[in-house]
Write an enzyme that holds these catalytic residues in place. Structure first.
Site, PDB file in Angstrom:
ATOM      1  N   GLY A  17       0.835  -1.208   0.000  1.00 56.20           N
ATOM      2  CA  GLY A  17       0.000   0.000   0.000  1.00 56.20           C
ATOM      3  C   GLY A  17       0.862   1.248   0.000  1.00 56.20           C
ATOM      4  O   GLY A  17       0.558   2.236   0.673  1.00 56.20           O
ATOM      5  N   ASN A  94       0.931  -2.516   5.330  1.00 62.74           N
ATOM      6  CA  ASN A  94       0.209  -1.245   5.472  1.00 62.74           C
ATOM      7  C   ASN A  94      -1.069  -1.193   4.644  1.00 62.74           C
ATOM      8  O   ASN A  94      -1.989  -0.436   4.985  1.00 62.74           O
ATOM      9  CB  ASN A  94       1.148  -0.098   5.069  1.00 62.74           C
ATOM     10  CG  ASN A  94       0.397   1.181   4.805  1.00 62.74           C
ATOM     11  OD1 ASN A  94       0.052   1.922   5.712  1.00 62.74           O
ATOM     12  ND2 ASN A  94       0.099   1.460   3.525  1.00 62.74           N
ATOM     13  N   SER A 146      -5.017   0.078  13.834  1.00 60.19           N
ATOM     14  CA  SER A 146      -5.750   1.344  13.966  1.00 60.19           C
ATOM     15  C   SER A 146      -6.249   1.523  15.393  1.00 60.19           C
ATOM     16  O   SER A 146      -6.613   0.551  16.066  1.00 60.19           O
ATOM     17  CB  SER A 146      -6.953   1.362  13.014  1.00 60.19           C
ATOM     18  OG  SER A 146      -7.748   2.509  13.291  1.00 60.19           O
ATOM     19  N   TYR A 159     -13.956  -3.149   9.400  1.00 57.34           N
ATOM     20  CA  TYR A 159     -12.596  -2.588   9.517  1.00 57.34           C
ATOM     21  C   TYR A 159     -11.991  -2.920  10.885  1.00 57.34           C
ATOM     22  O   TYR A 159     -10.837  -3.353  10.994  1.00 57.34           O
ATOM     23  CB  TYR A 159     -12.698  -1.079   9.309  1.00 57.34           C
ATOM     24  CG  TYR A 159     -11.388  -0.323   9.355  1.00 57.34           C
ATOM     25  CD1 TYR A 159     -10.484  -0.394   8.294  1.00 57.34           C
ATOM     26  CD2 TYR A 159     -11.062   0.475  10.448  1.00 57.34           C
ATOM     27  CE1 TYR A 159      -9.296   0.317   8.326  1.00 57.34           C
ATOM     28  CE2 TYR A 159      -9.881   1.191  10.479  1.00 57.34           C
ATOM     29  CZ  TYR A 159      -8.996   1.109   9.423  1.00 57.34           C
ATOM     30  OH  TYR A 159      -7.821   1.818   9.460  1.00 57.34           O
ATOM     31  N   LYS A 163      -8.700  -5.116  11.831  1.00 53.79           N
ATOM     32  CA  LYS A 163      -7.521  -4.542  12.504  1.00 53.79           C
ATOM     33  C   LYS A 163      -7.292  -5.177  13.876  1.00 53.79           C
ATOM     34  O   LYS A 163      -6.145  -5.347  14.297  1.00 53.79           O
ATOM     35  CB  LYS A 163      -7.682  -3.024  12.627  1.00 53.79           C
ATOM     36  CG  LYS A 163      -7.681  -2.284  11.288  1.00 53.79           C
ATOM     37  CD  LYS A 163      -6.350  -2.415  10.567  1.00 53.79           C
ATOM     38  CE  LYS A 163      -6.281  -1.520   9.343  1.00 53.79           C
ATOM     39  NZ  LYS A 163      -4.964  -1.555   8.685  1.00 53.79           N
TER      40      LYS A 163
HETATM   41  N1  LIG Z   1      -5.417   7.618   7.866  1.00 56.05           N
HETATM   42  C1  LIG Z   1      -5.711   7.257   9.089  1.00 56.05           C
HETATM   43  O1  LIG Z   1      -6.200   8.066   9.902  1.00 56.05           O
HETATM   44  C2  LIG Z   1      -5.460   5.858   9.559  1.00 56.05           C
HETATM   45  C3  LIG Z   1      -5.710   5.568  10.899  1.00 56.05           C
HETATM   46  C4  LIG Z   1      -5.479   4.287  11.368  1.00 56.05           C
HETATM   47  C5  LIG Z   1      -4.991   3.313  10.517  1.00 56.05           C
HETATM   48  N2  LIG Z   1      -4.766   3.601   9.214  1.00 56.05           N
HETATM   49  C6  LIG Z   1      -4.243   2.503   8.378  1.00 56.05           C
HETATM   50  O2  LIG Z   1      -3.074   2.913   7.745  1.00 56.05           O
HETATM   51  C7  LIG Z   1      -2.942   2.252   6.478  1.00 56.05           C
HETATM   52  C8  LIG Z   1      -2.731   3.289   5.391  1.00 56.05           C
HETATM   53  O3  LIG Z   1      -3.851   4.156   5.393  1.00 56.05           O
HETATM   54  P1  LIG Z   1      -3.874   5.546   4.611  1.00 56.05           P
HETATM   55  O4  LIG Z   1      -4.621   6.479   5.459  1.00 56.05           O
HETATM   56  O5  LIG Z   1      -2.516   5.879   4.101  1.00 56.05           O
HETATM   57  O6  LIG Z   1      -4.854   5.095   3.418  1.00 56.05           O
HETATM   58  P2  LIG Z   1      -4.906   5.443   1.869  1.00 56.05           P
HETATM   59  O7  LIG Z   1      -4.355   6.793   1.608  1.00 56.05           O
HETATM   60  O8  LIG Z   1      -6.281   5.095   1.440  1.00 56.05           O
HETATM   61  O9  LIG Z   1      -3.868   4.372   1.259  1.00 56.05           O
HETATM   62  C9  LIG Z   1      -4.145   3.004   1.267  1.00 56.05           C
HETATM   63  C10 LIG Z   1      -3.066   2.291   0.475  1.00 56.05           C
HETATM   64  O10 LIG Z   1      -3.371   0.885   0.447  1.00 56.05           O
HETATM   65  C11 LIG Z   1      -3.292   0.447  -0.902  1.00 56.05           C
HETATM   66  N3  LIG Z   1      -4.156  -0.716  -1.076  1.00 56.05           N
HETATM   67  C12 LIG Z   1      -5.486  -0.831  -0.888  1.00 56.05           C
HETATM   68  N4  LIG Z   1      -5.901  -2.069  -1.198  1.00 56.05           N
HETATM   69  C13 LIG Z   1      -4.798  -2.755  -1.603  1.00 56.05           C
HETATM   70  C14 LIG Z   1      -4.570  -4.076  -2.067  1.00 56.05           C
HETATM   71  N5  LIG Z   1      -5.571  -4.962  -2.190  1.00 56.05           N
HETATM   72  N6  LIG Z   1      -3.303  -4.446  -2.364  1.00 56.05           N
HETATM   73  C15 LIG Z   1      -2.299  -3.570  -2.267  1.00 56.05           C
HETATM   74  N7  LIG Z   1      -2.437  -2.311  -1.851  1.00 56.05           N
HETATM   75  C16 LIG Z   1      -3.681  -1.907  -1.517  1.00 56.05           C
HETATM   76  C17 LIG Z   1      -3.699   1.654  -1.734  1.00 56.05           C
HETATM   77  O11 LIG Z   1      -3.181   1.602  -3.064  1.00 56.05           O
HETATM   78  P3  LIG Z   1      -3.983   0.989  -4.329  1.00 56.05           P
HETATM   79  O12 LIG Z   1      -5.411   1.467  -4.223  1.00 56.05           O
HETATM   80  O13 LIG Z   1      -3.238   1.510  -5.491  1.00 56.05           O
HETATM   81  O14 LIG Z   1      -3.865  -0.499  -4.209  1.00 56.05           O
HETATM   82  C18 LIG Z   1      -2.988   2.762  -0.954  1.00 56.05           C
HETATM   83  O15 LIG Z   1      -1.628   2.818  -1.342  1.00 56.05           O
HETATM   84  C19 LIG Z   1      -4.217   1.428   6.304  1.00 56.05           C
HETATM   85  O16 LIG Z   1      -3.987   0.097   6.700  1.00 56.05           O
HETATM   86  C20 LIG Z   1      -5.192   2.098   7.256  1.00 56.05           C
HETATM   87  O17 LIG Z   1      -6.170   1.211   7.703  1.00 56.05           O
HETATM   88  C21 LIG Z   1      -4.996   4.853   8.701  1.00 56.05           C
END
Ligand SMILES: NC(=O)c1ccc[n+]([C@@H]2O[C@H](COP(=O)([O-])OP(=O)(O)OC[C@H]3O[C@@H](n4cnc5c(N)ncnc54)[C@H](OP(=O)(O)O)[C@@H]3O)[C@@H](O)[C@H]2O)c1
Length: 252
Positions: A17, A94, A146, A159, A163
């Protein structure tokens, strides 16, 4: 204290990701610390852009198309990294998605897709890299979980189940592979400025923000620094741990 630019010299990392947000920030932070970094996501063009940014800084980066939900795609990615660099020292699980809704309205396909990506995806990746790490008697696995998996939240049952499952998976695998000098940890972000949170309605954002003692959203790089620490030998005696990066939103 090591110089962060040499912390991961000679190491090879795979970040899933990595096309945007936290994953991209993790890949760049690991590369800045000297690691060769393979970046995987479904959108190859965006992964290539992220890798190009690393290369502009003189760091080594390998962009790969990866769908973590597909075991064959994971195997092909791990094979490509092994072919390029002959080892994988660090895996950052990730890749993650949300399909939010109240449980009573949640469609089975939204439940499946989230579990398949967030939890089974990590299983596929860990399973694919472990034989190489076991053989090398070295490895650092970091799973991005998360705050809501620890605190609960309405409208995110799929979700949160994924997690919370990933926190359990972290501890189970940590216990299984500790004797092989492999550590497995989780990093638990709170409310971080990325595309995932950008799409939330303003009222929801304000409500969440009111629960953050530090009074602001986190930055993707602030999560990446925690990942970089756990990926380094400075964290050699830490395993099975869940490190909160949440501005005090949940304290445990
Ligand atoms: N932002 C927050 O506040 C927050 C809080 C807690 C946890 N998180 C966790 O942190 C991680 C990153 O989140 P983010 O906020 O950076 O989200 P984001 O901007 O939506 O990025 C998600 C990434 O995951 C990739 N992805 C999704 N499905 C995939 C698959 N099947 N295979 C490979 N790659 C995949 C997407 O790329 P493609 O679509 O190109 O595949 C993208 O690069 C996630 O696990 C999320 O649950 C985020």
């Amino acid at each position: 204290m090591s110089d962060s630019r040499q912390l991961l010299e000679g190491k090879v990392a795979l970040v899933t990701g990595a096309s945007q947000g936290i994953g991209r920030a993790c890949a760049l932070a690991l590369a800045e610390a000297g690691a060769k970094v393979a970046l995987g996501a479904r959108n190859l063009e965006k992964v290539q852009e992220a890798a190009a940014e690393a290369e502009r800084n003189g760091w080594l980066a390998l962009p790969l198309r990866l769908d973590v939900a597909d075991a064959e795609s994971v195997k092909a990615t791990v094979d490509a990294v092994m072919q390029a660099w002959q080892k994988i020292d660090i895996l950052v699980n990730n890749a993650g998605i949300t399909r939010d809704n109240l449980l009573m309205r949640m469609k089975p396909e939204d439940w499946e897709e989230v579990l398949q990506t967030n939890l089974k995806g990590a299983y596929h990746c860990i399973r694919a890299v472990l034989p190489f790490m076991v053989r090398a008697r070295y490895g650092k696995i970091i799973n991005i979980v998360s705050v809501v998996a620890q605190a609960g939240n309405p409208g995110q049952a799929n979700y949160i189940a994924s997690k919370a499952g990933l926190i359990g998976l972290t501890k189970a695998v940590a216990a299984e592979v500790a004797s092989r000098n492999i550590t497995v940890n989780a990093v638990s972000p709170g409310f971080i400025e990325t595309a995932m949170t950008e799409k939330l309605p303003q009222a929801v954002k304000e409500k969440i923000l009111s629960m953050v003692p530090l009074g602001r959203m986190g930055k993707d790089r602030e999560v990446a620094y925690a990942v970089r620490f756990l990926a380094s030998d400075e964290a050699a005696y830490i395993t099975g741990h869940c490190l909160n990066v949440n501005g005090g939103m949940y304290m445990a």
